[in-house]
Design an enzyme around this catalytic site. Structure first.
Site, PDB file in Angstrom:
ATOM      1  N   TYR A 181       0.821  -1.213   0.000  1.00 15.07           N
ATOM      2  CA  TYR A 181       0.000   0.000   0.000  1.00 15.07           C
ATOM      3  C   TYR A 181       0.854   1.262   0.000  1.00 15.07           C
ATOM      4  CZ  TYR A 181      -4.696  -1.923   0.875  1.00 15.07           C
ATOM      5  OH  TYR A 181      -5.909  -2.538   0.771  1.00 15.07           O
TER       6      TYR A 181
ATOM      7  N   LYS B  12       3.257 -15.203   1.736  1.00 14.82           N
ATOM      8  CA  LYS B  12       3.416 -15.867   0.437  1.00 14.82           C
ATOM      9  C   LYS B  12       4.906 -16.120   0.275  1.00 14.82           C
ATOM     10  CE  LYS B  12       1.698 -17.344  -3.496  1.00 14.82           C
ATOM     11  NZ  LYS B  12       0.729 -18.464  -3.624  1.00 14.82           N
TER      12      LYS B  12
ATOM     13  N   ASP C 181      -2.960 -18.063  -0.040  1.00 18.88           N
ATOM     14  CA  ASP C 181      -4.006 -18.729  -0.843  1.00 18.88           C
ATOM     15  C   ASP C 181      -4.682 -19.821  -0.029  1.00 18.88           C
ATOM     16  OD1 ASP C 181      -1.555 -20.041  -0.914  1.00 18.88           O
ATOM     17  OD2 ASP C 181      -1.644 -20.560  -3.042  1.00 18.88           O
TER      18      ASP C 181
ATOM     19  N   ASP D 190      -6.359  -6.956   4.236  1.00 20.21           N
ATOM     20  CA  ASP D 190      -7.540  -6.307   3.656  1.00 20.21           C
ATOM     21  C   ASP D 190      -8.461  -7.365   3.063  1.00 20.21           C
ATOM     22  OD1 ASP D 190      -9.165  -4.185   2.594  1.00 20.21           O
ATOM     23  OD2 ASP D 190      -8.253  -4.536   0.641  1.00 20.21           O
TER      24      ASP D 190
ATOM     25  N   ASP E 188     -12.343  -9.094   4.713  1.00 24.34           N
ATOM     26  CA  ASP E 188     -13.659  -9.105   4.049  1.00 24.34           C
ATOM     27  C   ASP E 188     -14.202 -10.533   3.960  1.00 24.34           C
ATOM     28  OD1 ASP E 188     -13.520  -6.310   3.567  1.00 24.34           O
ATOM     29  OD2 ASP E 188     -14.467  -6.531   1.608  1.00 24.34           O
TER      30      ASP E 188
HETATM   31  C1  IPM Z   1     -10.386  -1.089   4.292  1.00 22.41           C
HETATM   32  C2  IPM Z   1     -10.532  -0.433   2.935  1.00 22.41           C
HETATM   33  C3  IPM Z   1      -9.337   0.455   2.667  1.00 22.41           C
HETATM   34  C4  IPM Z   1      -8.109  -0.421   2.582  1.00 22.41           C
HETATM   35  C5  IPM Z   1      -9.413   1.355   1.423  1.00 22.41           C
HETATM   36  C6  IPM Z   1     -10.688   2.136   1.352  1.00 22.41           C
HETATM   37  C7  IPM Z   1      -8.243   2.294   1.380  1.00 22.41           C
HETATM   38  O1  IPM Z   1     -10.731  -1.388   1.951  1.00 22.41           O
HETATM   39  O2  IPM Z   1     -10.202  -0.364   5.284  1.00 22.41           O
HETATM   40  O3  IPM Z   1     -10.481  -2.318   4.378  1.00 22.41           O
HETATM   41  O4  IPM Z   1      -7.843  -1.034   1.537  1.00 22.41           O
HETATM   42  O5  IPM Z   1      -7.408  -0.522   3.591  1.00 22.41           O
HETATM   43 MN    MN Z   2     -11.068  -3.402   2.743  1.00 21.60          MN
END
Ligand code: IPM
Ligand code: MN
Ligand code: NAD
Length: 362
Positions: free
Chosen positions: A141, A191, A223, A247, A251
């Site tokens: 990032y 990885k 993975d 990240d 999710d």
């Molecule tokens: C998160 C989001 C952020 C990230 C973006 C919006 C910069 O996806 O906080 O998970 O990738 O960290």
């Molecule tokens: Mn995110």
């Protein structure tokens, strides 16, 4: 009231601007012990529209001076065509870097009444309680060089995946400390079979392990970790990983709990200060309709009380109130079955927050 605390609220864009104020309402009622002073400021798309930059100096200064920051979410289609350095997301990344919030805690816990909302079968997720510790101020990032430039055969885009040893060591220590207070198992995700930077990651985490003989460390390729999270998520206690893998995996973990609208997070520096935000984004598809689930942000506010204000009792009250409203059958659209049974009621986001406030045991 014996003490005061200064909270900067950055609602941001889309549903961020809906859920952050709901969480503030809950906070004002959840902790009579602390005199909470809220200050609002702009970040993200709303800041671009008002000030021409996603992170105005005044916002960063206010955040720096605060005891804690509560953030909604940033971004949206309106700003998607801006150059990378001017996008709303840069505002959030600038805050994380500017406050040195290197440790991002993303707990994924299943509230039992939501087992049906999970995309996995109930036995796989019943009792789920995992914690993802994501490195937040380094990795691909932030790595340099980065960009898109003209090459010989057309344009080339590039980013740099880089970690310094000290960055790996400090996030590893946070994860080991947290694992020590939980079930004592830590999985480091990398990885290392392909990327040198994560080979170093694995070496450094393994070296830190010597200071934590009470924690059982294992390593997993990313993975496989993604696969294991949807195959048998309860094998995990604490996961530590870099910025981008964290990240993605958080999710994935969110869906195990029923909805992205349920997952809170805390972003911490070496001190007490922290930024608290839901894991989800601005959800342009449902913004402006009071449909968004505010619980991820409300649970982030609970983390704020616990980690930045040393007020575990207020955190516990909020978490208990959330559990109570879910037990009572209240569901925002994202966690509601298409044909709700008689004991389940579909509610708007603001009604959900009302119910949490009502259920607070203060
Ligand atoms: C998160 C989001 C952020 C990230 C973006 C919006 C910069 O996806 O906080 O998970 O990738 O960290
Ligand atoms: Mn995110
Ligand atoms: P998103 O998280 O905004 O939405 C993904 C899906 O989840 C959508 O269908 C949305 O309706 C649903 N959802 C998310 N939160 C919800 C909630 N609280 N209640 C009910 N449903 C919810 O991800 P996206 O669509 O990929 O991104 C949209 C924008 O948000 C982009 O601009 C992105 O950069 C930004 N974003 C910001 C953050 C942040 O500020 N921390 C995080 C992720 C994405």
């Amino acid at each position: 009231m014996s003490r005061a605390a200064h909270i900067v609220v950055l609602p941001g864009d889309g549903i961020g601007a809906e859920v952050a104020p709901q969480a503030v309402r809950v906070m004002t009622r959840a902790c009579p012990e602390i005199d909470l002073k809220f200050e609002y400021a702009d970040v993200g798309g709303v800041a671009i529209d008002r000030y021409g930059t996603p992170l105005p100096e005044a916002t960063l200064a206010a955040a720096r001076a605060a005891d804690a920051v509560l953030l909604g979410a940033v971004g949206g289609p309106k700003w998607d065509d801006l150059p990378m350095t001017e996008r709303p997301e840069k505002g959030l990344l600038g805050l994380r870097a500017g406050l040195d919030l290197f440790a991002n805690l993303r707990p994924a816990m299943l509230f039992e009444p939501l087992a049906d909302a999970s995309s996995l079968k109930t036995p796989l997720v019943a009792g789920l309680d995992i914690l993802i510790v994501r490195e937040l101020t380094g990795g691909i990032y932030f790595g340099e060089p980065r960009g898109v430039e003209m090459g010989n055969g057309g344009r080339r885009g590039f980013n740099t995946y880089v970690y310094e040893e000290r960055e790996i060591e400090r996030i590893a220590r946070v994860a080991f400390e947290l694992a020590r207070k939980r079930a004592g198992r830590l999985t480091s995700v990398d990885k290392a079979n392909v990327l040198e930077v994560t080979q170093l990651w694995r070496e450094v985490v393994s070296a830190v392990a010597a200071d934590y003989p009470d924690v059982e460390l294992s390593h997993m390729y990313v993975d496989n970790a993604g696969m294991q999270l949807v195959r048998a998520p309860k094998q995990f206690d604490v996961i530590v990983t870099g910025n981008m893998f964290g990240d993605i995996l958080s999710d994935v973990a969110a869906m195990l709990t029923g909805s992205l609208g349920m997952l809170p997070s805390a972003s911490l520096s070496a001190g007490k200060q922290g930024l608290y935000e839901p894991v989800h984004g601005t959800a342009p598809d449902i913004a402006g309709q009071d449909l968004a689930n505010p619980l991820a942000t409300i649970l982030s506010a609970a983390m704020l009380f616990r980690y930045s204000l040393d007020a575990p009792e207020a955190a516990g009250r909020i978490e208990a109130a959330v559990a109570a409203v879910l037990d009572a059958g209240l569901r925002t659209a994202d966690i509601c079955p298409e044909h709700p049974p008689p004991n389940v009621r579909r509610v708007r986001g603001s009604e959900m927050a009302d119910a949490v406030i009502e259920a607070l045991d203060v």
